[in-house]
Design a protein around this motif. Sequence first.
Motif, PDB file in Angstrom:
ATOM      1  N   LEU A  52      31.994  31.000  36.537  1.00  0.00           N
ATOM      2  CA  LEU A  52      33.373  30.806  36.976  1.00  0.00           C
ATOM      3  C   LEU A  52      34.282  30.443  35.811  1.00  0.00           C
ATOM      4  O   LEU A  52      35.417  30.931  35.723  1.00  0.00           O
ATOM      5  N   PHE A  53      33.817  29.616  34.896  1.00  0.00           N
ATOM      6  CA  PHE A  53      34.635  29.227  33.753  1.00  0.00           C
ATOM      7  C   PHE A  53      34.995  30.433  32.890  1.00  0.00           C
ATOM      8  O   PHE A  53      36.158  30.595  32.487  1.00  0.00           O
ATOM      9  N   SER A  56      37.611  32.574  34.609  1.00  0.00           N
ATOM     10  CA  SER A  56      38.937  31.939  34.553  1.00  0.00           C
ATOM     11  C   SER A  56      39.527  32.034  33.155  1.00  0.00           C
ATOM     12  O   SER A  56      40.716  32.328  32.980  1.00  0.00           O
ATOM     13  N   PHE A  59      40.945  35.512  32.329  1.00  0.00           N
ATOM     14  CA  PHE A  59      42.285  35.763  32.881  1.00  0.00           C
ATOM     15  C   PHE A  59      43.361  35.066  32.039  1.00  0.00           C
ATOM     16  O   PHE A  59      44.367  35.673  31.679  1.00  0.00           O
ATOM     17  N   LEU A  60      43.140  33.815  31.720  1.00  0.00           N
ATOM     18  CA  LEU A  60      44.120  33.083  30.904  1.00  0.00           C
ATOM     19  C   LEU A  60      44.247  33.692  29.511  1.00  0.00           C
ATOM     20  O   LEU A  60      45.350  33.772  28.955  1.00  0.00           O
ATOM     21  N   LEU A 106      37.949  37.694  36.626  1.00  0.00           N
ATOM     22  CA  LEU A 106      38.107  36.474  37.413  1.00  0.00           C
ATOM     23  C   LEU A 106      37.725  36.719  38.870  1.00  0.00           C
ATOM     24  O   LEU A 106      37.014  35.902  39.476  1.00  0.00           O
ATOM     25  N   SER A 109      33.835  37.265  38.998  1.00  0.00           N
ATOM     26  CA  SER A 109      33.093  36.034  38.717  1.00  0.00           C
ATOM     27  C   SER A 109      33.300  35.003  39.828  1.00  0.00           C
ATOM     28  O   SER A 109      32.375  34.235  40.125  1.00  0.00           O
ATOM     29  N   SER A 110      34.454  34.983  40.459  1.00  0.00           N
ATOM     30  CA  SER A 110      34.675  34.061  41.577  1.00  0.00           C
ATOM     31  C   SER A 110      33.808  34.424  42.773  1.00  0.00           C
ATOM     32  O   SER A 110      33.253  33.541  43.435  1.00  0.00           O
TER      33      SER A 110
END
Length: 122
Positions: A52-53, A56, A59-60, A106, A109-110
């Motif tokens: 998850l990290f 995320s 995306f950022l 993202l 992975s989510s």
Amino acid sequence: MLLKHLMEGGPLFMSSIYLMWIAVIILAIRFFVLFKKDKEDIRLKKTNDAILFIGSFAFLFGVFAQILGLFGALNAIYAAGDISPALIAGGLMISFLTVIYGFALLLISSIVWFIYRNLLKK
């Protein structure tokens, strides 16, 4: 298409996002292998959290790459003066490549994180 997007979206940022894709795939496989061996392994939660990290962060990172690209493009437009709308639209389209690839990672992975988290709860 992946190679084309790698060059269009900027090799530095797109290759980083591609590496994050590979990392998530490897971690997902690692989780599955660890889960089959021992459902109580402490590394399972850490591996799942890393999935998850990385999603995320991708995306950022894509948004950051887009902001840098747009900043450079706006400086070029300012220096050139008059630019055709078609050229601007093409540049905007290219600037979204890193965001699209990061957002797709993202989402995936989510979903993987959610499925694996529910497996850990059982």
